[in-house]
Design an enzyme around this catalytic site. Structure first.
Site, PDB file in Angstrom:
ATOM      1  N   HIS A  17       4.496   2.530   2.334  1.00 14.23           N
ATOM      2  CA  HIS A  17       5.260   2.921   3.525  1.00 14.23           C
ATOM      3  C   HIS A  17       4.801   4.337   3.905  1.00 14.23           C
ATOM      4  O   HIS A  17       5.513   5.315   3.687  1.00 14.23           O
ATOM      5  CB  HIS A  17       6.747   2.889   3.156  1.00 14.23           C
ATOM      6  CG  HIS A  17       7.674   3.075   4.300  1.00 14.23           C
ATOM      7  ND1 HIS A  17       8.966   3.511   4.153  1.00 14.23           N
ATOM      8  CD2 HIS A  17       7.509   2.875   5.630  1.00 14.23           C
ATOM      9  CE1 HIS A  17       9.564   3.566   5.331  1.00 14.23           C
ATOM     10  NE2 HIS A  17       8.690   3.201   6.242  1.00 14.23           N
TER      11      HIS A  17
ATOM     12  N   LYS B 269       7.845  -5.002   8.000  1.00 16.45           N
ATOM     13  CA  LYS B 269       8.374  -4.660   6.675  1.00 16.45           C
ATOM     14  C   LYS B 269       8.272  -5.857   5.730  1.00 16.45           C
ATOM     15  O   LYS B 269       8.027  -5.703   4.544  1.00 16.45           O
ATOM     16  CB  LYS B 269       9.823  -4.204   6.800  1.00 16.45           C
ATOM     17  CG  LYS B 269      10.038  -3.049   7.762  1.00 16.45           C
ATOM     18  CD  LYS B 269       9.305  -1.816   7.332  1.00 16.45           C
ATOM     19  CE  LYS B 269       9.635  -0.625   8.224  1.00 16.45           C
ATOM     20  NZ  LYS B 269       8.930   0.594   7.812  1.00 16.45           N
TER      21      LYS B 269
END
Ligand code: O2Y
Ligand code: MN
Length: 584
Positions: free
Chosen positions: A225, A205
């Site tokens: 994402h 992330k």
């Protein structure tokens, strides 16, 4: 070390953290085996039954360190306005001073591992190099699965290649002093006091989304994402799609969809390219091509079973690290939803005995498997293709028990960007906050965008203008609409291929659709549901656009967009206004 800047940085971090030793990770089998042995000897890894789970281990995290911590995640850009209203911000100098204190001597008596890694296929022009300096052998073992790690990355770096920097130290795992701090202007992340998942595996992330989103803005591409999948029809035509859903909406399950028997018999296939992150860049033909920057899956264990996701179950059979799941007496793993009744005796995720009378779950709800993507039976043969996959459809989605139809298509890229910017999902028990409450999660990037969200939307609009006619179609799906009794209308799982089929048809300029105020919807007959045991009225309900409900939705979106003030791209306000008038 040929790369002098890298060596100088390692020396500088070692000077501050004072490790007892420095080890460069080469990614080899032999070094990996030594690190795993070290973890076993130190009690951090439990070796699982070598026959049932070869080369696989169970790890348990500190019970106060079990998930990403959004309230301790910071974007330390120069100005607070660069981080925007959806990120925590702190001035870089101030944050550096805090971290310097925490890192000072934090690796004493420990080994500092230097982990060079590539995000993306080694030969791909879309790939990038990162280096994580960590004092956690658990992190090293995970990064070896999640990235292309070691010599391959140093070779790509050469003498002076660019790389993203990550510094990670376990420190005392003190939640009050936990910081996951991003410095976009230095292409740097520093993470302290956590050893879990997204907080500690900085490739995922932190680099592939938060820092990469900034690089993407500056270099004219998209870091998203999103899962990436390939749908093949009986004629052998392939349609590549990406999809962005907030957590707990079945992204991994969709990426690994198993078609129902009638579909697979007819020649339909779904293959996985990625389950979490996509990097999309323009190819020479002006189309958007996507790569999966990762090499593994960090999947949620609870709920994963041979019924819900057999591909994930096969992927994590060997060479896998399980974190915070329960342990059976035969040295295999167990979690809620794995299928079948719970065994009478287990050791739970905290290492405590667990029986059928226990009141707490045996596996932590956010327990994970770290498994190599190449082990997934439905991994696409093209998943490491250097040029990436040409994307025809971008799918947004969320968990909405009402309002949102099963599927619809945006009227244009600009309208699709608006759909992404306003997408939302109802909170589940797994997420913080009140169950059922709506959370806007633009492009599923709310916790992952490394700069001002409104500037990110502006970037999406610019990318769309650049791609023009060659841009993918944008769609929105919702598998979670419920009837008055609270039952889901849509069966979900493999049956969702019927929706993907319509999306693929639309991308080819085929597939019937009716224009409605919210976008293009399939008429009920355009969805292939002939053999699905679902009432016609249920299908109509799934595709219903209720004006009153939508007017309330538009009003709520207006307040959401207003949060971004002057920075909000006027195109998005115009789309909301246009939707309101179409609904009148
Ligand atoms: O809790 C964590 O650290 C993992 S979060 C995660 C892991 C894999 C894929 N996606 C996510 C996410 O939160 O989106
Ligand atoms: Mn994710």
């Amino acid at each position: 070390m040929a790369h002098r800047a890298l060596q100088a940085w390692v020396d500088e971090v070692a000077g501050l953290t004072k490790p007892a030793a420095i080890q460069w990770c080469d990614g080899s089998e032999s070094q990996s085996a030594r690190i795993n042995e070290l973890l076993v000897a130190g009690g951090e890894f439990i070796r699982l039954d070598p026959a049932k789970h070869p080369n696989s281990f169970l790890a348990r995290s500190d019970p106060r360190d079990v998930a990403r911590v959004e309230d301790r995640t910071f974007i330390c850009s120069r100005e607070t306005a660069d981080a925007g209203p959806t990120n925590n911000w702190q001035a870089p100098a101030e944050m550096h001073a805090t971290l310097r204190t925490l890192l000072s001597g934090s690796m004493q008596g420990k080994t500092l591992y230097v982990v060079p890694y590539i995000m993306g296929p080694p030969g791909s022009p879309l790939s990038k190099v990162g280096v994580e300096l960590t004092d956690s052998p658990y992190v090293v073992a995970n990064l070896r699965i999640m990235t292309r790690m070691g010599s391959v990355a140093l070779e790509r770096l050469g003498d002076d290649g660019e790389f993203s920097k990550g510094i990670h130290s376990v420190c005392r795992l003190d939640p009050a002093e936990r910081y996951i701090s991003h410095f976009p202007d230095e292409n740097l992340v520093i993470s302290v006091n956590s050893n879990y998942g997204g907080n500690a595996l900085l490739s995922k992330k932190c680099f592939a989304l938060r820092l990469a989103s900034v690089l993407a803005r500056d270099e004219g591409w998209l870091a998203e994402h999103m899962l990436i999948l390939c749908l093949t029809d009986p004629q052998g035509r392939k349609t590549y799609m990406t999809a962005a859903f907030p957590s707990a909406c079945g992204k991994t399950n969709l990426a690994m969809l198993v078609p129902p028997q009638r579909y697979s018999d007819a020649g339909w296939k779904v293959e996985t390219i990625g389950d979490d992150i996509a990097w999309l860049k323009f190819g020479a033909d002006g189309r958007l091509y996507a790569i999966n920057p990762e090499a593994g899956f960090f999947g949620v264990a609870p709920g994963t079973s041979y019924r819900t996701n057999p591909n994930a179950m096969f992927a994590c059979r060997e060479n896998t690290i399980f974190t915070n799941v329960a342990l059976r007496s035969d040295q295999t793993v167990w979690w809620e939803g794995i299928g079948g009744p719970p065994p009478e005796n287990l050791v739970d995720w905290r290492g405590e005995p667990w029986t059928l009378d226990s009141k707490t779950p045996a596996a932590h709800p956010n327990s994970r498997f770290t498994a190599p993507a190449r082990q997934c039976p439905c991994i696409s043969p093209e998943w490491e293709q250097p040029e990436g996959a040409p994307i025809s459809a971008v799918i947004f989605g969320g968990r909405r028990s009402s309002v949102m139809p099963l599927v619809y298509q945006a009227l244009s890229w600009q309208h699709g960007t608006y759909l992404g910017a306003t997408m939302s999902s109802e909170r589940t028990a797994a997420a913080a906050g009140k169950v059922g409450e709506l959370r806007r999660d633009p492009m599923a990037m709310l916790p992952f965008c490394g700069y001002h969200m409104a500037d990110y939307w502006r970037h999406w609009l610019e990318v769309g203008r650049r791609g023009g006619e060659r841009m993918p179609g944008i769609f929105h799906v919702n598998w979670f609409r419920k009837d008055a009794a609270g039952a889901f209308f849509w069966p979900g799982f493999g049956e969702s291929i019927r929706v993907l089929k319509w999306i693929a048809e639309r991308c080819r300029g085929e597939g019937a659709a009716v224009e409605t105020p919210i976008g293009w919807l399939p008429p009920p007959d355009a969805l292939d549901i002939s053999d699905l045991r679902i009432e016609r009225t249920a299908v109509e309900s799934l595709l219903r656009v209720d004006r009153a409900e939508w007017q309330a939705e538009v009003a709520d979106r207006e307040s959401w967009l207003a949060r971004f003030g002057e920075k909000l791209p006027p195109e998005l306000k115009a789309e909301n206004d246009a939707l309101r008038s179409r609904l009148q």
